[in-house]
Enzyme design. Structure first.
Site, PDB file in Angstrom:
ATOM      1  N   SER A 123       0.869  -1.177   0.000  1.00 30.72           N
ATOM      2  CA  SER A 123       0.000   0.000   0.000  1.00 30.72           C
ATOM      3  C   SER A 123       0.903   1.223   0.000  1.00 30.72           C
ATOM      4  O   SER A 123       1.821   1.322   0.823  1.00 30.72           O
ATOM      5  CB  SER A 123      -0.903  -0.009   1.236  1.00 30.72           C
ATOM      6  OG  SER A 123      -1.839   1.041   1.145  1.00 30.72           O
ATOM      7  N   GLU A 124       0.664   2.168  -0.927  1.00 33.69           N
ATOM      8  CA  GLU A 124       1.668   3.210  -1.165  1.00 33.69           C
ATOM      9  C   GLU A 124       1.858   4.161   0.009  1.00 33.69           C
ATOM     10  O   GLU A 124       2.851   4.872   0.073  1.00 33.69           O
ATOM     11  CB  GLU A 124       1.358   3.999  -2.434  1.00 33.69           C
ATOM     12  CG  GLU A 124       0.038   4.730  -2.434  1.00 33.69           C
ATOM     13  CD  GLU A 124      -0.905   4.118  -3.460  1.00 33.69           C
ATOM     14  OE1 GLU A 124      -0.949   2.883  -3.563  1.00 33.69           O
ATOM     15  OE2 GLU A 124      -1.583   4.896  -4.160  1.00 33.69           O
ATOM     16  N   ASN A 125       0.903   4.176   0.948  1.00 38.45           N
ATOM     17  CA  ASN A 125       1.118   5.029   2.116  1.00 38.45           C
ATOM     18  C   ASN A 125       2.128   4.438   3.087  1.00 38.45           C
ATOM     19  O   ASN A 125       2.472   5.090   4.079  1.00 38.45           O
ATOM     20  CB  ASN A 125      -0.209   5.334   2.815  1.00 38.45           C
ATOM     21  CG  ASN A 125      -1.021   4.104   3.132  1.00 38.45           C
ATOM     22  OD1 ASN A 125      -1.117   3.191   2.324  1.00 38.45           O
ATOM     23  ND2 ASN A 125      -1.578   4.065   4.319  1.00 38.45           N
ATOM     24  N   GLY A 126       2.623   3.217   2.804  1.00 41.22           N
ATOM     25  CA  GLY A 126       3.746   2.724   3.590  1.00 41.22           C
ATOM     26  C   GLY A 126       3.562   1.395   4.281  1.00 41.22           C
ATOM     27  O   GLY A 126       3.987   1.221   5.426  1.00 41.22           O
ATOM     28  N   SER A 153       8.516   3.857   0.171  1.00 43.81           N
ATOM     29  CA  SER A 153       7.382   3.204  -0.474  1.00 43.81           C
ATOM     30  C   SER A 153       7.421   3.404  -1.987  1.00 43.81           C
ATOM     31  O   SER A 153       7.174   2.474  -2.758  1.00 43.81           O
ATOM     32  CB  SER A 153       6.081   3.776   0.090  1.00 43.81           C
ATOM     33  OG  SER A 153       4.974   3.151  -0.504  1.00 43.81           O
TER      34      SER A 153
END
Lengths: 227, 214
Positions: B47-50, B89
């Protein structure tokens, strides 16, 4: 003696000035310094440039600064989401300038500022509208866009725990942009759930070393309130 | 004609996610895909938020307000999962470490150009998020989308009319009518859903299709 603990959220933001560039950490509802944002709204400095991944969607996040009309420009990757009514209203009125930046480019521009770089060449956005007017370059046959460093006067960030030296650890995905913004501003102010005595944070778990942090304010408990 | 519901489209795409893959599922319809990956395959979701190792939604009352996915829904972390900041990320994406990304689209062109972040409506503020980084960075990019607009206009075109997210980035397209591969010669039909015929699908497509290989 180093002690970066600040007595109150209001005192922590008191020197933010009209026209300042302010970074605010968070992604969606995660890792947002809501108390610092509220203090900044009360403080009332206007004509701010905001650097934040989103443009806010609740009555707790950066939307309150938009609602109070303290923001003249926002630099972000995803301004539109369920509930982003204040951004949409100001945008429609032409009352806010939007600089749209791909999320990874936003992160890297902020990191570049904190790391003392002038910018980075990224393949992201090459050949798209977001690269128009920017320097491009072929490196080993692949196209890249020059994206310049993004500095700020102040960064407002959120962590789970901090100590008097400004060392921070985060809660899960609440980390997001916070460690990057901590590096990129002249003054970095961290809102934490609790402040612990210096030496108590596991050094292996410190995600933001205290050198990047100027002030720490706790949501709950007294100074040196053990976690 | 056969028009698959989004869940069935996601189910079809899920069959093509290999065991052991690191995968990013974009906002919207792509998020459905994880519901249909069979249990004998181990897939690690980014998930790109980390987050690496994104798990299912938490039980009611067990939500951690900081633990959300890119669609801003509450999630959990699977054992072995971990957290990181946004620079790291997106290094995973641009650095070519992510095996597969699945994104939605407004339009896809015959050469694999993707448009999914802005329309030609200037009063509607654009939002790009991580789409451009995923488009250039993931080793493979699948798109899941309806074959036409609500009005029946084609979304698979000779050239995108909306602003591009990335040029020549899409490898395969899963629509409600068919599965198509992006090839050097154009879009090639890989599968037709139900009783759909090549000619029916061609009639709803804005670029010349190549028939499935025999």
């Amino acid at each position: 003696m180093i002690n970066k603990e600040c007595e109150s959220f209001q005192a922590a933001v008191a020197d933010i000035a009209e026209g300042d560039v302010v970074m605010i950490g968070g992604f969606g509802s995660s890792g947002i310094p809501v108390r610092l944002i509220d203090a900044l709204r009360r403080h009332g400095a206007g004509n701010l440039t905001l650097i934040s991944n989103n443009a806010g969607a609740t009555d707790e996040d950066v939307a309150v600064l938009l609602e109070a009309r303290l923001v003249s420009k926002i630099v972000c990757s995803f301004p539109r989401s369920a509930g982003s009514v204040w951004f949409e209203r100001l945008y429609e009125e032409g009352a806010i300038e939007l600089e749209l930046v791909p999320q990874g480019t936003l992160a890297e521009r902020i990191r570049a500022a904190g790391a003392g770089l002038g910018g980075v060449y990224t393949p992201t956005g090459y050949g798209t509208r977001l690269a128009e007017g920017k320097e491009t370059r072929l490196i080993d046959g692949k196209g890249y866009v020059l994206e310049t460093a993004l500095h700020a006067d102040v960064a407002l960030i959120k962590a789970e725990q901090g100590d008097g030296w400004g060392n921070l650890r985060y809660n899960t995905a609440g980390r997001n942009f916070n460690p990057l913004m901590a590096m990129a501003a002249r003054t970095t102010i961290a809102e934490v759930d609790t402040i612990v005595p210096v030496g108590q944070l596991d050094p292996e778990c410190v995600a933001t070393p205290g050198i990047f942090v100027d002030r720490v304010v706790a949501r709950k408990g007294q100074r040196h309130d053990a976690a | 004609m056969t028009r698959l519901e989004p869940a069935r489209m996601a189910q079809r795409l899920a069959q093509d996610i290999p065991d052991g893959a690191y995968v990013n599922l974009g906002i919207g319809m792509p998020t459905l895909v994880s519901n249909y990956v069979s249990d004998d395959r181990q897939v690690i979701y980014h998930s790109e938020n980390g987050i690496l190792g994104v798990g299912p939604a938490p039980a009611p009352g067990q939500e951690n307000t900081d633990l959300i996915n890119a669609s801003k829904q509450f999630v959990t972390l699977l054992p072995g999962g971990c957290y990181f900041d946004n620079a790291e990320s997106f290094a995973m994406m641009r650095g070519g470490h992510l095996d597969l990304a699945v994104l939605g689209a407004f339009q896809v062109a015959a050469n694999g150009d993707l448009a999914n972040w802005a329309t030609d409506n200037d009063t509607f503020p654009p939002a790009v998020g991580g789409a451009m980084d995923l488009a250039v960075g993931a080793r493979k990019l699948f798109v899941i989308m309806r074959h036409t607009t609500k009005d029946g206009a084609p979304k698979l075109l000779d050239q995108c009319t909306y602003p591009l997210t990335g040029a020549g980035v899409v490898k395969r397209i899963y629509t409600d009518l068919a599965v198509l591969d992006v090839t050097d010669q154009g879009l090639q039909v890989r599968e037709l859903h139900g009783d759909n015929t090549f000619d029916q699908v061609q009639a709803l497509t804005g670029t010349r299709l190549l028939p499935a290989r025999a």
